[in-house]
Design a protein around this motif. Structure first.
Motif, PDB file in Angstrom:
ATOM      1  N   ARG A  26     -45.517  -3.094 114.382  1.00 33.06           N
ATOM      2  CA  ARG A  26     -44.675  -2.005 114.845  1.00 33.06           C
ATOM      3  C   ARG A  26     -44.188  -1.197 113.648  1.00 33.06           C
ATOM      4  O   ARG A  26     -43.760  -1.752 112.632  1.00 33.06           O
ATOM      5  N   LEU A  27     -44.261   0.100 113.756  1.00 30.15           N
ATOM      6  CA  LEU A  27     -43.778   0.993 112.715  1.00 30.15           C
ATOM      7  C   LEU A  27     -42.254   0.980 112.712  1.00 30.15           C
ATOM      8  O   LEU A  27     -41.620   1.018 113.769  1.00 30.15           O
ATOM      9  N   LEU A  28     -41.680   0.914 111.506  1.00 28.46           N
ATOM     10  CA  LEU A  28     -40.226   0.905 111.364  1.00 28.46           C
ATOM     11  C   LEU A  28     -39.749   2.211 110.746  1.00 28.46           C
ATOM     12  O   LEU A  28     -40.343   2.689 109.771  1.00 28.46           O
ATOM     13  N   PRO A  29     -38.670   2.790 111.283  1.00 33.12           N
ATOM     14  CA  PRO A  29     -38.011   2.410 112.535  1.00 33.12           C
ATOM     15  C   PRO A  29     -38.766   3.003 113.727  1.00 33.12           C
ATOM     16  O   PRO A  29     -39.718   3.751 113.557  1.00 33.12           O
ATOM     17  N   GLY A  30     -38.334   2.704 114.905  1.00 34.71           N
ATOM     18  CA  GLY A  30     -38.878   3.329 116.106  1.00 34.71           C
ATOM     19  C   GLY A  30     -39.755   2.433 116.936  1.00 34.71           C
ATOM     20  O   GLY A  30     -39.783   2.528 118.160  1.00 34.71           O
ATOM     21  N   ARG A  59     -57.467  -9.013 106.233  1.00 34.47           N
ATOM     22  CA  ARG A  59     -56.860  -9.306 107.535  1.00 34.47           C
ATOM     23  C   ARG A  59     -56.970  -8.104 108.464  1.00 34.47           C
ATOM     24  O   ARG A  59     -56.790  -6.968 108.027  1.00 34.47           O
ATOM     25  N   ASN A  60     -57.224  -8.352 109.728  1.00 37.00           N
ATOM     26  CA  ASN A  60     -56.987  -7.370 110.779  1.00 37.00           C
ATOM     27  C   ASN A  60     -55.596  -7.625 111.330  1.00 37.00           C
ATOM     28  O   ASN A  60     -55.230  -8.788 111.591  1.00 37.00           O
ATOM     29  N   VAL A  61     -54.803  -6.585 111.500  1.00 39.41           N
ATOM     30  CA  VAL A  61     -53.396  -6.785 111.854  1.00 39.41           C
ATOM     31  C   VAL A  61     -52.958  -5.802 112.936  1.00 39.41           C
ATOM     32  O   VAL A  61     -53.563  -4.755 113.148  1.00 39.41           O
ATOM     33  N   GLN A  82     -43.438  -3.918 110.680  1.00 41.00           N
ATOM     34  CA  GLN A  82     -43.204  -5.311 111.042  1.00 41.00           C
ATOM     35  C   GLN A  82     -44.447  -5.814 111.760  1.00 41.00           C
ATOM     36  O   GLN A  82     -44.816  -5.298 112.824  1.00 41.00           O
ATOM     37  N   LEU A  83     -45.120  -6.790 111.161  1.00 35.10           N
ATOM     38  CA  LEU A  83     -46.392  -7.266 111.695  1.00 35.10           C
ATOM     39  C   LEU A  83     -46.187  -8.334 112.752  1.00 35.10           C
ATOM     40  O   LEU A  83     -45.208  -9.096 112.715  1.00 35.10           O
ATOM     41  N   ASP A  84     -47.130  -8.424 113.681  1.00 37.53           N
ATOM     42  CA  ASP A  84     -47.044  -9.400 114.763  1.00 37.53           C
ATOM     43  C   ASP A  84     -47.124 -10.834 114.256  1.00 37.53           C
ATOM     44  O   ASP A  84     -46.692 -11.764 114.956  1.00 37.53           O
ATOM     45  N   ASP A  85     -47.693 -11.045 113.055  1.00 37.88           N
ATOM     46  CA  ASP A  85     -47.792 -12.409 112.521  1.00 37.88           C
ATOM     47  C   ASP A  85     -46.510 -12.859 111.822  1.00 37.88           C
ATOM     48  O   ASP A  85     -46.472 -13.927 111.208  1.00 37.88           O
ATOM     49  N   GLY A  86     -45.463 -12.038 111.899  1.00 35.84           N
ATOM     50  CA  GLY A  86     -44.184 -12.411 111.323  1.00 35.84           C
ATOM     51  C   GLY A  86     -43.910 -11.843 109.954  1.00 35.84           C
ATOM     52  O   GLY A  86     -42.769 -11.871 109.476  1.00 35.84           O
ATOM     53  N   ARG A  87     -44.932 -11.310 109.298  1.00 36.76           N
ATOM     54  CA  ARG A  87     -44.732 -10.711 107.983  1.00 36.76           C
ATOM     55  C   ARG A  87     -44.261  -9.265 108.132  1.00 36.76           C
ATOM     56  O   ARG A  87     -44.459  -8.636 109.164  1.00 36.76           O
TER      57      ARG A  87
END
Length: 488
Positions: free
Chosen positions: A378-382, A373-375, A407-412
């Motif tokens: 957002r890095l957690l936290p921050g 997958r290309n993904v 936290q990935l944009d695809d919800g995972r």
């Protein structure tokens, strides 16, 4: 449309084929030519995920960037990923078809050639130009039978060949003349000229040798390319050849140079950062004092974990954490940081299980289906933006996964973090590539207010620099003729 196809072969591995292909792709793109890179067969542990959801060699993804096109499985139809000294995972059109030893793959080459020619036909129909990279040397006599990587392909599609030699190694004239001598008559005939790569010094001192070479072989020298320092190109496979001393570094990163290290291009942003000293630690070396340890990806996680222990580096890493140091594991590196790695089906070798380093509360089970997958996320936290890709067979579970890293944009969500925050792991290759993510991760490791670094911009500048070098140091009139362009 029927593309003009030109192949770049080398007298040796690492002669500069990948770089010359990238240079020609950007040179053609700047002239408005729709161009694609192509490598029939690649053997490399650095790979990339394509727009059509497959896997190709990293060098072809880099060349696609130079050409201004999205990486596609047709750019590298056959990829071999070594998992032992005698065997490799065979990937065809982006998907793994199995593990084979050298004898088994030799028998399989007829099938592989069909895949190569199918990809060639699709690219030739879609693009105006295709720049092809060979593999190793065309003069490997023992590999000539059923060759799909060099002259076997060139003969099958009837394309001209440019032969590259690395003068920095020494013996450049012997390399070129010797390679020609070991080719068949028809193969010699399709070599249209030579490129001498990585030259340092006064070209006037080299000219008598170039004149002799042209008289001796009847082939023109198409260019003498200078040694270009500071190129920002992701490596096809080999680790960086030297450690460049830096002044003013404020953070030290240690990376175990695992025997089956994969996608070590993940470390490029750290290597290039002006305030970071990034050290690949080789076998027999003492593990250095550092601020951050990065455990990289591996094609054979359990075998590389055993090797890590044999070096005594497991104890060094545990001591590093005990005294307040930070650790990041990427893909196979994250799996090593967990409690155990299980391979019940023998995906990477003999079936079985091994204890991990126990720094993350998770266990990994290897499975036959590879995740590609290309993904983005957002890095957690921050919330710093992360861009990357997944290439793994493992499924990791455990309480550590309830404290994810991304936290990935695809919800995972992805990754795991230790309770004290000193250790984190992720399946995302390219974790350090995005500028905001790099700054955040360096800050977490102790480098406050890190200088900005934009890898994408540096790579684009490198491609343009390569195209400028073609204009300045190669016979562009001959190149224009080969690609069917108006004279330069």
């Amino acid at each position: 449309m029927s593309a003009r196809v030109v192949m770049v072969q080398g007298c040796t591995s690492d002669a500069g084929k990948s770089t010359v292909v990238a240079a020609l792709c950007r040179w053609l793109r700047r002239r408005g030519v729709a161009v694609a890179p192509f490598k029939p067969q690649n053997m490399a542990l650095n790979s990339a995920v394509t727009v059509d959801g497959g896997e190709i060699g990293r060098a072809q993804a880099v060349q696609a960037q130079a050409a201004g096109v999205a990486p596609h499985t047709d750019f590298n139809p056959v990829l071999l990923k070594p998992n032992s000294d005698t065997g490799a995972q065979v990937i065809v059109h982006g998907r793994a078809v199995g593990n084979m030893d050298a004898v088994g793959y030799h028998a399989y080459k007829r099938v592989a050639m069909d895949a190569v020619l199918a990809s060639h036909a699709r690219l030739a129909a879609r693009y105006a130009a295709v720049v092809v990279e060979g593999a190793g040397s065309p003069a490997e006599i023992n590999l000539r039978d059923r060759d799909i990587a060099n002259m076997g392909y060139a003969e099958a599609v009837d394309c001209p060949v440019i032969l590259v030699a690395d003068i920095d190694r020494g013996g450049v004239f012997a390399h070129l003349v010797g390679t020609l001598a070991l080719l068949s008559e028809s193969e010699r005939a399709r070599v249209v000229g030579f490129v001498v790569n990585r030259f340092r010094g006064d070209i006037g001192l080299l000219q008598p040798g170039l004149d002799w070479l042209e008289r001796e072989t009847g082939k023109p020298v198409l260019g003498v390319l200078p040694y270009l320092h500071g190129l920002v190109l992701e490596a096809e496979d080999a680790l960086p050849r030297s450690r460049e001393a830096k002044e003013g570094t404020r953070l030290r990163v240690a990376v175990p140079a695992l025997p089956r290290i994969s996608n070590h291009t993940d470390l490029d942003a750290l290597r290039l950062h002006p305030e970071v000293e990034c050290l690949f630690v080789g076998p027999g070396e003492s593990f250095p004092a550092c601020d951050l340890v990065v455990l990289p990806g591996s094609k054979s996680t359990r075998a590389d974990l055993a090797w890590l222990r044999a070096q005594g580096w497991d104890k060094a890493i545990l001591r590093h954490v005990r005294y307040g140091g930070k650790v990041i594991g990427i893909c196979g590196g994250m799996q090593m940081l967990g409690r155990a790695v299980h391979d019940p089906e023998g995906i990477e070798g003999a079936a079985g299980s091994d204890a991990g380093l126990g720094l993350l509360d998770l266990e990994t089970t290897l499975a036959p289906t590879k995740q590609l997958r290309n993904v983005r996320g957002r890095l957690l936290p921050g919330g710093a933006t992360v861009t990357g890709y997944e290439i793994h067979c493992g499924v990791s579970t455990g309480r550590g996964m309830t404290m994810p890293v991304v936290q990935l944009d695809d919800g995972r969500s992805d990754g795991a973090r230790s309770g004290d925050g000193r250790v984190l792991g992720t399946y995302l290759h390219g974790l350090f590539d995005a500028p905001d993510a790099l700054a955040a991760l360096l800050g977490d490791a102790g480098l406050d207010r890190a200088a900005p670094l934009d890898l994408v911009a540096l790579r684009e500048a490198t491609f343009d620099r390569l195209a400028d070098t073609v204009d300045a140091h190669m016979d562009t009139a001959m190149l224009a003729s080969l690609f069917g362009l108006p004279p330069c």
